[in-house]
Design a protein around this motif. Structure first.
Motif, PDB file in Angstrom:
ATOM      1  N   VAL A   1      12.922  -0.280  -6.007  1.00  0.00           N
ATOM      2  CA  VAL A   1      14.506  -0.527  -5.454  1.00  0.00           C
ATOM      3  C   VAL A   1      14.520   0.595  -3.999  1.00  0.00           C
ATOM      4  CG1 VAL A   1      16.158   1.010  -6.031  1.00  0.00           C
ATOM      5  CG2 VAL A   1      15.333  -1.189  -7.524  1.00  0.00           C
ATOM      6  N   ASN A   2      13.556   1.382  -4.010  1.00  0.00           N
ATOM      7  CA  ASN A   2      13.233   2.575  -3.149  1.00  0.00           C
ATOM      8  C   ASN A   2      12.765   1.403  -1.634  1.00  0.00           C
ATOM      9  OD1 ASN A   2      12.600   5.129  -1.610  1.00  0.00           O
ATOM     10  ND2 ASN A   2      10.457   4.330  -1.736  1.00  0.00           N
TER      11      ASN A   2
ATOM     12  N   ARG B   1       9.668  -7.749  -4.029  1.00  0.00           N
ATOM     13  CA  ARG B   1       9.956  -8.087  -5.474  1.00  0.00           C
ATOM     14  C   ARG B   1       9.044  -8.211  -7.112  1.00  0.00           C
ATOM     15  NH1 ARG B   1      15.596  -8.327  -7.069  1.00  0.00           N
ATOM     16  NH2 ARG B   1      16.455  -8.920  -4.959  1.00  0.00           N
ATOM     17  N   ASN B   2       8.761  -9.506  -6.341  1.00  0.00           N
ATOM     18  CA  ASN B   2       7.438 -10.667  -7.010  1.00  0.00           C
ATOM     19  C   ASN B   2       6.125  -9.861  -7.242  1.00  0.00           C
ATOM     20  OD1 ASN B   2       9.714 -12.428  -8.019  1.00  0.00           O
ATOM     21  ND2 ASN B   2       9.645 -13.400  -5.886  1.00  0.00           N
ATOM     22  N   ARG B   3       6.149  -8.404  -5.992  1.00  0.00           N
ATOM     23  CA  ARG B   3       4.470  -8.472  -6.196  1.00  0.00           C
ATOM     24  C   ARG B   3       4.473  -7.599  -7.448  1.00  0.00           C
ATOM     25  NH1 ARG B   3       0.878 -10.765  -2.642  1.00  0.00           N
ATOM     26  NH2 ARG B   3       0.320  -8.536  -2.454  1.00  0.00           N
ATOM     27  N   GLY B   4       4.643  -7.209  -8.193  1.00  0.00           N
ATOM     28  CA  GLY B   4       4.996  -6.497  -9.203  1.00  0.00           C
ATOM     29  C   GLY B   4       5.059  -5.184  -9.539  1.00  0.00           C
ATOM     30  N   TRP B   5       5.576  -4.482  -8.473  1.00  0.00           N
ATOM     31  CA  TRP B   5       5.653  -2.549  -8.224  1.00  0.00           C
ATOM     32  C   TRP B   5       6.425  -2.710  -9.177  1.00  0.00           C
ATOM     33  CZ3 TRP B   5       7.685  -2.981  -2.146  1.00  0.00           C
ATOM     34  CH2 TRP B   5       7.311  -3.360  -1.981  1.00  0.00           C
TER      35      TRP B   5
ATOM     36  N   VAL C   1       1.186  -1.084   0.230  1.00  0.00           N
ATOM     37  CA  VAL C   1      -0.636  -0.260  -0.434  1.00  0.00           C
ATOM     38  C   VAL C   1       0.745   0.977   0.179  1.00  0.00           C
ATOM     39  CG1 VAL C   1      -1.644   1.312   1.312  1.00  0.00           C
ATOM     40  CG2 VAL C   1      -1.892  -1.474   1.150  1.00  0.00           C
ATOM     41  N   ILE C   2       2.098   1.041   0.871  1.00  0.00           N
ATOM     42  CA  ILE C   2       2.615   2.352   1.044  1.00  0.00           C
ATOM     43  C   ILE C   2       3.591   2.990   0.211  1.00  0.00           C
ATOM     44  CG2 ILE C   2       1.986   2.655   3.348  1.00  0.00           C
ATOM     45  CD1 ILE C   2       4.914   1.872   4.186  1.00  0.00           C
ATOM     46  N   PHE C   3       4.582   1.431  -0.908  1.00  0.00           N
ATOM     47  CA  PHE C   3       5.345   1.855  -1.674  1.00  0.00           C
ATOM     48  C   PHE C   3       5.266   1.676  -3.160  1.00  0.00           C
ATOM     49  CE2 PHE C   3       7.583   0.914   2.355  1.00  0.00           C
ATOM     50  CZ  PHE C   3       8.768   1.259   1.705  1.00  0.00           C
ATOM     51  N   ASP C   4       3.703   0.775  -2.888  1.00  0.00           N
ATOM     52  CA  ASP C   4       3.436   0.441  -4.827  1.00  0.00           C
ATOM     53  C   ASP C   4       3.171   1.449  -4.807  1.00  0.00           C
ATOM     54  OD1 ASP C   4       2.209   0.155  -7.172  1.00  0.00           O
ATOM     55  OD2 ASP C   4       1.335  -2.511  -6.875  1.00  0.00           O
ATOM     56  N   SER C   5       3.529   2.483  -6.506  1.00  0.00           N
ATOM     57  CA  SER C   5       2.977   4.002  -6.113  1.00  0.00           C
ATOM     58  C   SER C   5       1.805   4.073  -7.396  1.00  0.00           C
ATOM     59  CB  SER C   5       3.708   4.959  -7.117  1.00  0.00           C
ATOM     60  OG  SER C   5       4.759   4.054  -9.001  1.00  0.00           O
ATOM     61  N   ARG C   6       0.701   2.672  -7.815  1.00  0.00           N
ATOM     62  CA  ARG C   6       0.247   2.505  -8.750  1.00  0.00           C
ATOM     63  C   ARG C   6      -0.866   2.600  -8.106  1.00  0.00           C
ATOM     64  NH1 ARG C   6       0.870  -2.785 -10.934  1.00  0.00           N
ATOM     65  NH2 ARG C   6       1.873  -3.570  -8.484  1.00  0.00           N
ATOM     66  N   ASN C   7      -0.918   2.562  -6.664  1.00  0.00           N
ATOM     67  CA  ASN C   7      -2.694   2.935  -5.124  1.00  0.00           C
ATOM     68  C   ASN C   7      -2.601   3.937  -5.335  1.00  0.00           C
ATOM     69  OD1 ASN C   7      -2.033  -0.160  -4.824  1.00  0.00           O
ATOM     70  ND2 ASN C   7      -0.627  -0.332  -3.372  1.00  0.00           N
TER      71      ASN C   7
ATOM     72  N   LEU D   1      15.513   1.014   1.273  1.00  0.00           N
ATOM     73  CA  LEU D   1      14.805   1.739   3.043  1.00  0.00           C
ATOM     74  C   LEU D   1      14.925   0.906   4.201  1.00  0.00           C
ATOM     75  CD1 LEU D   1      12.294   4.165   2.025  1.00  0.00           C
ATOM     76  CD2 LEU D   1      14.730   4.514   2.998  1.00  0.00           C
ATOM     77  N   TRP D   2      14.939  -0.863   3.269  1.00  0.00           N
ATOM     78  CA  TRP D   2      15.275  -2.254   4.170  1.00  0.00           C
ATOM     79  C   TRP D   2      15.919  -1.923   4.207  1.00  0.00           C
ATOM     80  CZ3 TRP D   2      11.871  -5.502   6.291  1.00  0.00           C
ATOM     81  CH2 TRP D   2      12.585  -6.676   7.201  1.00  0.00           C
ATOM     82  N   GLU D   3      17.010  -1.765   3.928  1.00  0.00           N
ATOM     83  CA  GLU D   3      18.746  -1.901   3.995  1.00  0.00           C
ATOM     84  C   GLU D   3      19.707  -0.946   5.113  1.00  0.00           C
ATOM     85  OE1 GLU D   3      20.711  -2.206   0.101  1.00  0.00           O
ATOM     86  OE2 GLU D   3      19.953  -4.521   0.280  1.00  0.00           O
ATOM     87  N   ARG D   4      18.660  -0.038   5.442  1.00  0.00           N
ATOM     88  CA  ARG D   4      19.546   1.112   5.933  1.00  0.00           C
ATOM     89  C   ARG D   4      18.922   1.081   7.323  1.00  0.00           C
ATOM     90  NH1 ARG D   4      17.629   7.172   2.641  1.00  0.00           N
ATOM     91  NH2 ARG D   4      16.339   7.659   4.647  1.00  0.00           N
ATOM     92  N   THR D   5      18.036   0.819   7.502  1.00  0.00           N
ATOM     93  CA  THR D   5      17.343   0.445   8.432  1.00  0.00           C
ATOM     94  C   THR D   5      17.639  -0.426   9.638  1.00  0.00           C
ATOM     95  OG1 THR D   5      14.891   2.000   7.316  1.00  0.00           O
ATOM     96  CG2 THR D   5      14.267   0.694  10.286  1.00  0.00           C
TER      97      THR D   5
END
Length: 310
Positions: free
Chosen positions: A209-210, A199-203, A152-158, A214-218
């Protein structure tokens, strides 16, 4: 026992994790083997770190002690070694019994509210949440994909990026919250494979990449300064809807029947003006909830405890 990993894969992953913990503490292999573990040689520790040997529980506990691991790190090693069970939700009928009792309160709530599990997968969403995604029809379409908070919060198509102000701050806060809630589940398949699953959710590629960045730096375990900067018990969000900017607090509470497996999240307006404007947008919506386990049942029927195991 770790679900999808073979014995050999678990040994390799455990060895790499032991090495990472040791190197994070600036300790040489020989110092740990000879001085801290009081071994006659470094061979046993080398075999563990290279994934050729699975340590017995007594050896593992001594290693965890000399490395001064945190409780979350201890849980990770114990899980990889097969001494912890993966999380399984209670039987589905028990979950639904509680959700059906909670449903009227969420349906009456004049602002967005929803229930998620420890994987941040939605179970129930009230109609007021439609104002965040552009209407009931779009909320229904989204529900059919058994979405997670990250979808919901990362996929810009929403469309949420155009609605939420300072969305990156919310994205980081939600990643942090996910990692914090699951710090004792880091050995489990869903946690280790989360980035690949997203990665496989089709975003769109840019969104993934975003997320990965953010996952790696948190880091919830080591960066204390980051923790106080990011984490808030009641994070605030600002929402652009039409000509209005509405400000909410997000209140999250775990459902106590399920031992930190399911959580309810409720938006509450920051001011009377925000409450008034929000109610103007939601008053015509039906006072009901979407039951995602009915919309996409194939995604909600696995990983449950057998009632006979209780």
């Amino acid at each position: 026992m770790n679900g999808s990993l073979s014995e050999e894969e678990r040994k390799v992953l455990l060895g790499a994790t032991v090495r990472r913990f040791r190197e994070q503490r600036g300790l040489s292999l020989n110092h740990v083997a000879y001085d801290l573990l009081d071994l006659n040689g470094a061979g046993p520790l080398i075999a563990i770190e290279q994934g050729r040997r699975m340590p017995q529980l007594r050896t593992l506990r001594k290693l965890m002690s000399v490395l001064k691991l945190t409780p979350a790190e201890i849980a990770e090693l114990e899980g990889l070694a097969g001494y912890r069970q993966e999380t399984r939700l209670p039987p589905l009928d028990q979950i639904l019994l509680v959700l059906e009792q909670l449903e009227p309160e969420l349906a009456r709530h004049a602002y967005p509210a929803y229930v998620i599990d420890y994987k941040f997968r939605y179970w129930m969403v009230n109609s007021a949440a439609a104002v965040l995604v552009g209407g009931i029809d779009k909320l229904l379409r989204l529900a059919q994909s058994a979405p997670t908070v990250f979808d919901v919060i990362f996929d810009s198509r929403n469309g949420l990026k155009s609605v939420l102000r300072e969305i990156e701050r919310l994205q980081i806060e939600q990643i942090y919250r996910f990692k914090l809630y699951n710090q004792f589940r880091r050995f489990e398949d869903f946690y280790r494979n989360l980035v690949d699953n997203m990665r496989n959710r089709g975003w769109p590629q840019e969104d993934f990449v975003n997320f990965r960045l953010l996952w790696e730096r948190t880091d919830v375990l080591n960066d204390i300064a980051q923790q106080f900067e990011i984490y808030s018990v009641t994070p605030r969000v600002s929402v652009n809807i039409g000509q209005n900017v509405l400000r909410f607090y997000l209140f999250t509470g775990d459902l106590p029947w399920f031992e930190r497996m399911l959580y309810v999240v409720m938006y509450h307006p920051e001011s009377d003006a925000d409450a008034h404007n929000a109610q103007q947008l939601t008053y015509s919506l039906p006072k009901e909830c979407l039951r995602l386990w009915e919309i996409a049942p194939e995604d909600y029927t696995e990983e449950h405890q057998d009632p006979d195991d209780e």
